[in-house]
Write a protein that holds these residues in place. Structure first.
Motif, short mmCIF file in Angstrom:
data_model
loop_
_atom_site.label_atom_id
_atom_site.label_comp_id
_atom_site.label_asym_id
_atom_site.label_seq_id
_atom_site.Cartn_x
_atom_site.Cartn_y
_atom_site.Cartn_z
N TYR A 7 0.83 -1.20 0.00
CA TYR A 7 0.00 0.00 0.00
C TYR A 7 0.88 1.26 0.00
CZ TYR A 7 -4.23 -2.71 1.16
OH TYR A 7 -5.29 -3.58 1.13
N SER A 8 1.88 1.27 0.88
CA SER A 8 2.77 2.43 0.99
C SER A 8 3.49 2.70 -0.32
CB SER A 8 3.80 2.21 2.11
OG SER A 8 3.17 2.04 3.36
N LEU A 9 3.97 1.63 -0.94
CA LEU A 9 4.68 1.77 -2.22
C LEU A 9 3.73 2.28 -3.31
CD1 LEU A 9 7.33 1.40 -3.73
CD2 LEU A 9 6.67 -0.96 -4.20
N GLY A 10 2.50 1.79 -3.28
CA GLY A 10 1.50 2.23 -4.27
C GLY A 10 1.16 3.70 -4.11
N ILE A 11 1.02 4.16 -2.86
CA ILE A 11 0.73 5.57 -2.60
C ILE A 11 1.90 6.44 -3.07
CG2 ILE A 11 0.42 7.30 -0.78
CD1 ILE A 11 -1.03 5.04 0.81
N LEU A 12 3.13 6.01 -2.75
CA LEU A 12 4.32 6.74 -3.18
C LEU A 12 4.40 6.79 -4.70
CD1 LEU A 12 6.98 8.17 -2.45
CD2 LEU A 12 8.08 5.91 -2.43
N LEU A 13 4.16 5.66 -5.34
CA LEU A 13 4.19 5.58 -6.80
C LEU A 13 3.18 6.54 -7.42
CD1 LEU A 13 5.10 4.12 -9.46
CD2 LEU A 13 3.20 2.53 -9.04
N CYS A 134 -12.21 18.89 -17.19
CA CYS A 134 -13.02 18.70 -15.97
C CYS A 134 -13.31 17.23 -15.72
CB CYS A 134 -14.32 19.49 -16.07
SG CYS A 134 -14.08 21.27 -16.19
N LEU A 135 -13.53 16.47 -16.80
CA LEU A 135 -13.76 15.04 -16.67
C LEU A 135 -12.51 14.34 -16.13
CD1 LEU A 135 -15.90 12.84 -17.25
CD2 LEU A 135 -14.81 12.51 -19.47
N THR A 136 -11.35 14.76 -16.63
CA THR A 136 -10.09 14.19 -16.16
C THR A 136 -9.89 14.47 -14.68
OG1 THR A 136 -9.05 14.45 -18.34
CG2 THR A 136 -7.58 14.23 -16.46
N ALA A 137 -10.11 15.73 -14.29
CA ALA A 137 -9.94 16.10 -12.88
C ALA A 137 -10.93 15.34 -12.00
CB ALA A 137 -10.13 17.61 -12.72
N GLY A 138 -12.19 15.32 -12.41
CA GLY A 138 -13.21 14.66 -11.59
C GLY A 138 -12.97 13.18 -11.43
N VAL A 139 -12.74 12.48 -12.52
CA VAL A 139 -12.59 11.03 -12.47
C VAL A 139 -11.23 10.61 -11.90
CG1 VAL A 139 -12.48 8.91 -13.84
CG2 VAL A 139 -14.17 10.66 -14.40
N VAL A 140 -10.15 11.11 -12.49
CA VAL A 140 -8.81 10.64 -12.11
C VAL A 140 -8.43 11.09 -10.71
CG1 VAL A 140 -6.37 10.68 -12.69
CG2 VAL A 140 -8.07 10.58 -14.51
N GLU A 141 -8.60 12.37 -10.40
CA GLU A 141 -8.19 12.88 -9.09
C GLU A 141 -9.00 12.26 -7.96
OE1 GLU A 141 -8.03 17.14 -9.05
OE2 GLU A 141 -6.68 17.23 -10.78
N GLU A 142 -10.29 12.06 -8.16
CA GLU A 142 -11.10 11.45 -7.09
C GLU A 142 -10.78 9.97 -6.91
OE1 GLU A 142 -12.70 13.12 -4.86
OE2 GLU A 142 -12.04 14.85 -6.01
N LEU A 143 -10.64 9.26 -8.02
CA LEU A 143 -10.30 7.83 -7.90
C LEU A 143 -8.94 7.63 -7.25
CD1 LEU A 143 -11.56 6.34 -11.29
CD2 LEU A 143 -12.52 5.95 -9.01
N LEU A 144 -7.98 8.50 -7.56
CA LEU A 144 -6.64 8.35 -7.00
C LEU A 144 -6.54 8.89 -5.57
CD1 LEU A 144 -4.32 9.21 -10.03
CD2 LEU A 144 -4.86 6.96 -9.09
N MET A 145 -6.96 10.13 -5.36
CA MET A 145 -6.77 10.76 -4.05
C MET A 145 -7.72 10.22 -2.98
SD MET A 145 -4.23 12.92 -4.06
CE MET A 145 -3.43 11.60 -4.96
N ARG A 152 -6.19 3.57 1.67
CA ARG A 152 -4.98 2.81 1.99
C ARG A 152 -4.19 3.44 3.14
NH1 ARG A 152 -6.72 1.38 -2.67
NH2 ARG A 152 -6.19 -0.63 -3.62
N ILE A 153 -4.17 4.75 3.21
CA ILE A 153 -3.51 5.41 4.34
C ILE A 153 -4.23 5.05 5.64
CG2 ILE A 153 -3.07 7.65 5.44
CD1 ILE A 153 -2.50 8.78 2.69
N GLU A 154 -5.56 5.01 5.59
CA GLU A 154 -6.31 4.62 6.79
C GLU A 154 -5.99 3.18 7.19
OE1 GLU A 154 -10.93 3.80 8.03
OE2 GLU A 154 -10.49 5.69 7.01
N ARG A 155 -5.86 2.30 6.21
CA ARG A 155 -5.52 0.90 6.50
C ARG A 155 -4.12 0.79 7.10
NH1 ARG A 155 -8.18 -3.24 3.46
NH2 ARG A 155 -10.42 -2.80 3.59
N ILE A 156 -3.17 1.54 6.56
CA ILE A 156 -1.78 1.46 7.02
C ILE A 156 -1.66 1.90 8.47
CG2 ILE A 156 0.54 2.44 6.75
CD1 ILE A 156 -0.09 2.67 3.72
N TYR A 157 -2.27 3.04 8.82
CA TYR A 157 -2.12 3.62 10.16
C TYR A 157 -3.29 3.28 11.08
CZ TYR A 157 1.62 6.32 8.02
OH TYR A 157 2.77 6.69 7.37
N ASN A 158 -4.31 2.62 10.53
CA ASN A 158 -5.51 2.29 11.31
C ASN A 158 -6.07 3.55 11.96
OD1 ASN A 158 -7.48 0.56 12.32
ND2 ASN A 158 -6.35 0.20 14.22
#
Length: 233
Positions: A7-13, A134-145, A152-158
Motif C-alpha cells: 500500500y505504501s509503495l503504491g501511494i508513493l508511486l 473537468c472530466l479528467t480532474a473529476g474522475v482521475v483525481e477522485e479515484l486516486l486521491m 490505503r492510508i487509513e488501513r496502514i495507520y488504522n
C-alpha cells in the motif's frame, strides 16, 4: 513485502507519478514538438498523461497488491441524495474556497496565478477541452486521491483522520504547480471536505460529479469573464 508495505509503495508511486506529470509533462512535450508556448493540443496531451497514471495505479493494485482498486465498496443511495449531496458539497467548497482566497489575498497580497492566466487563453471558447479537462480532474483525481490513497492510508495507520488529512495534503501539494498559496490551500480545503464525505458516505461517484461540476463552472466563468476582471476577486 507485507500488504501495508505494498500500500505504501503504491501511494508513493501514485504521488510521484502525478508530481512528475504536473512538473515535467509540458517540458517533455515542448522538447518533442520543439516549441515552448502552451497550446490546447499540448494541454490535451498533458491530461492524457494523467489518465495514464490512473491506469498504472489500477494495474499496480490488481497485479501487485492483488486487491480491489477501491477498498471501500460504493454504497447506493436514492437519486435525491445524489442531487442534494452534489449541491451541498459544491456550495461548501465554493463558499469555503472563496473565503480562503480572499483571506490569502488580504494577508499576502498574492496576485492571480500566472499559469492560470496562460491557460485561460487556450480554454477560450474551447468547450470540448473544458469538458475533457473537468472530466479528467473529476474522475482521475477522485479515484486516486480519495478512492485509492485515502483508504490505503487509513488501513496502514488504522486511523481515519490520517487518511483524511494526508490525502488532502497530497491533493493540495499537487496543485502547487499553479504557483500560488491560494492554489494549494483551496484544494487542501476541498480535499478535506471530499475526504470527510467519502469516509462518511463511501460513494466516489458523488465526488466525481461534484468535482467535475466545480471545475466546469469555474472554467466556464473564466471563459466568459476577462481574466483581468476575474483576477480582481
Amino acid at each position: 513485502m507485507s500488504l501495508n508495505g505494498k500500500y505504501s509503495l503504491g501511494i508513493l508511486l501514485t504521488f510521484v507519478l502525478l508530481a512528475l506529470v504536473m512538473l515535467y509533462v509540458f517540458p517533455f512535450i515542448n522538447e518533442i514538438i520543439g516549441t515552448t508556448n502552451i497550446t490546447a493540443e499540448k494541454f490535451f496531451y498533458s491530461r492524457i498523461a494523467i489518465w495514464l497514471v490512473l491506469i498504472i495505479t489500477f494495474l499496480y493494485s490488481f497485479f501487485i497488491e492483488k486487491q480491489s482498486f477501491l477498498l471501500w465498496k460504493d454504497k447506493k443511495y436514492p437519486i435525491t441524495f445524489y442531487f442534494t449531496a452534489v449541491i451541498c458539497l459544491y456550495f461548501i467548497c465554493l463558499i469555503g474556497g472563496s473565503f480562503l482566497n480572499v483571506l490569502v489575498k488580504i494577508l499576502t497580497h498574492e496576485k492571480f496565478s500566472e499559469k492560470m492566466t496562460q491557460l485561460s487563453s487556450i480554454f477560450k471558447n474551447n468547450y470540448l477541452l473544458i469538458i475533457f479537462t473537468c472530466l479528467t480532474a473529476g474522475v482521475v483525481e477522485e479515484l486516486l486521491m480519495r478512492g485509492y490513497v485515502q483508504a490505503r492510508i487509513e488501513r496502514i495507520y488504522n486511523n481515519q483522520y490520517f487518511g483524511i488529512f494526508i490525502s488532502a495534503i497530497l491533493f493540495g501539494i499537487l496543485h502547487s504547480t499553479y504557483g500560488t498559496i491560494g492554489q494549494v490551500l483551496v484544494p487542501f480545503f476541498i480535499g478535506v471536505v471530499f475526504a470527510l464525505f467519502y469516509k462518511l458516505y463511501s460513494n466516489i461517484k458523488i465526488l466525481i460529479i461534484c468535482h467535475f461540476m466545480y471545475d466546469f463552472v469555474s472554467l466556464i466563468v473564466m471563459n466568459l469573464i476577462d481574466i483581468k476582471h476575474l483576477s480582481a476577486f
